[in-house]
Design a protein around this motif. Structure first.
Motif, PDB file in Angstrom:
ATOM      1  N   ASP A 276       0.849  -1.188   0.000  1.00 43.45           N
ATOM      2  CA  ASP A 276       0.000   0.000   0.000  1.00 43.45           C
ATOM      3  C   ASP A 276       0.884   1.237   0.000  1.00 43.45           C
ATOM      4  OD1 ASP A 276      -1.404   2.263   1.662  1.00 43.45           O
ATOM      5  OD2 ASP A 276      -2.996   1.005   0.853  1.00 43.45           O
TER       6      ASP A 276
ATOM      7  N   HIS B  72      -0.318   4.519   0.187  1.00 41.06           N
ATOM      8  CA  HIS B  72      -1.005   5.722   0.669  1.00 41.06           C
ATOM      9  C   HIS B  72      -0.099   6.620   1.507  1.00 41.06           C
ATOM     10  CE1 HIS B  72      -4.684   3.682  -0.630  1.00 41.06           C
ATOM     11  NE2 HIS B  72      -5.249   4.873  -0.592  1.00 41.06           N
ATOM     12  N   ASP B  73       0.719   6.020   2.370  1.00 39.97           N
ATOM     13  CA  ASP B  73       1.588   6.821   3.234  1.00 39.97           C
ATOM     14  C   ASP B  73       2.624   7.588   2.416  1.00 39.97           C
ATOM     15  OD1 ASP B  73       2.762   4.355   2.606  1.00 39.97           O
ATOM     16  OD2 ASP B  73       3.962   4.305   4.440  1.00 39.97           O
TER      17      ASP B  73
ATOM     18  N   LEU C 223       2.275   8.583  -0.793  1.00 40.02           N
ATOM     19  CA  LEU C 223       1.580   9.663  -1.506  1.00 40.02           C
ATOM     20  C   LEU C 223       1.171  10.789  -0.571  1.00 40.02           C
ATOM     21  CD1 LEU C 223      -0.688   7.811  -4.078  1.00 40.02           C
ATOM     22  CD2 LEU C 223       1.307   9.225  -4.530  1.00 40.02           C
ATOM     23  N   ALA C 224       0.735  10.442   0.628  1.00 43.18           N
ATOM     24  CA  ALA C 224       0.288  11.464   1.578  1.00 43.18           C
ATOM     25  C   ALA C 224       1.429  12.404   1.965  1.00 43.18           C
ATOM     26  CB  ALA C 224      -0.299  10.805   2.820  1.00 43.18           C
TER      27      ALA C 224
ATOM     28  N   VAL D 176      -9.296   5.327  -8.526  1.00 39.30           N
ATOM     29  CA  VAL D 176      -8.002   5.169  -7.840  1.00 39.30           C
ATOM     30  C   VAL D 176      -7.090   6.344  -8.186  1.00 39.30           C
ATOM     31  CG1 VAL D 176      -5.941   3.727  -7.639  1.00 39.30           C
ATOM     32  CG2 VAL D 176      -8.203   2.659  -7.720  1.00 39.30           C
TER      33      VAL D 176
ATOM     34  N   GLU E 227      -8.245   9.394  -6.388  1.00 43.96           N
ATOM     35  CA  GLU E 227      -7.843   9.341  -4.975  1.00 43.96           C
ATOM     36  C   GLU E 227      -6.378   9.745  -4.820  1.00 43.96           C
ATOM     37  OE1 GLU E 227      -7.545   6.101  -1.297  1.00 43.96           O
ATOM     38  OE2 GLU E 227      -8.281   5.457  -3.248  1.00 43.96           O
ATOM     39  N   MET E 228      -5.517   9.251  -5.707  1.00 42.91           N
ATOM     40  CA  MET E 228      -4.102   9.629  -5.673  1.00 42.91           C
ATOM     41  C   MET E 228      -3.957  11.132  -5.877  1.00 42.91           C
ATOM     42  SD  MET E 228      -2.601   6.486  -7.985  1.00 42.91           S
ATOM     43  CE  MET E 228      -1.042   7.278  -8.286  1.00 42.91           C
TER      44      MET E 228
ATOM     45  N   MET F 203      -4.684  13.157  -2.884  1.00 43.72           N
ATOM     46  CA  MET F 203      -3.701  13.023  -1.798  1.00 43.72           C
ATOM     47  C   MET F 203      -2.444  13.859  -2.006  1.00 43.72           C
ATOM     48  SD  MET F 203      -3.895   8.950  -1.053  1.00 43.72           S
ATOM     49  CE  MET F 203      -2.833   9.031   0.378  1.00 43.72           C
TER      50      MET F 203
END
Length: 89
Positions: free
Chosen positions: A20, A22-23, A25-26, A47, A50-51, A54
């Motif tokens: 994953d 997400h961290d 990209l965040a 998706v 969402e990216m 972020m």
């Protein structure tokens, strides 16, 4: 590629465990271009959206009438998106 390598290879690659991100990209703060085929069923537009949400300095380009392999399916459109993005950066 699926026709050349066979369905078993495609299914095996599709089932791979993926980390994953997400961290990552965040925390990403540099410019980022996200290109997505409008008809991508492997990595759907949601998706990519969402990216894009972020990463504050990202640009999302949706390529119409295009699936998962945008650079192969629509090379001119992908190249134009990259040129435009690089000229802005």
């Amino acid at each position: 590629m699926t026709a050349r390598l066979g369905a078993a290879v495609f299914l095996r690659q599709s089932a791979l465990e993926r980390r994953d991100g997400h961290d990552v990209l965040a925390g990403y703060r540099d410019p980022l271009l996200i290109v997505c085929g409008a008809n991508d069923r492997i990595t759907p537009l949601a998706v990519s959206e969402e990216m894009h949400a972020m990463v504050p300095h990202s640009q999302l380009v949706v390529v119409p009438d295009c699936g998962h392999l945008a650079p192969m399916e629509k090379p001119e459109e992908v190249s134009a998106a990259m040129r435009g993005w690089l000229l802005q950066a």
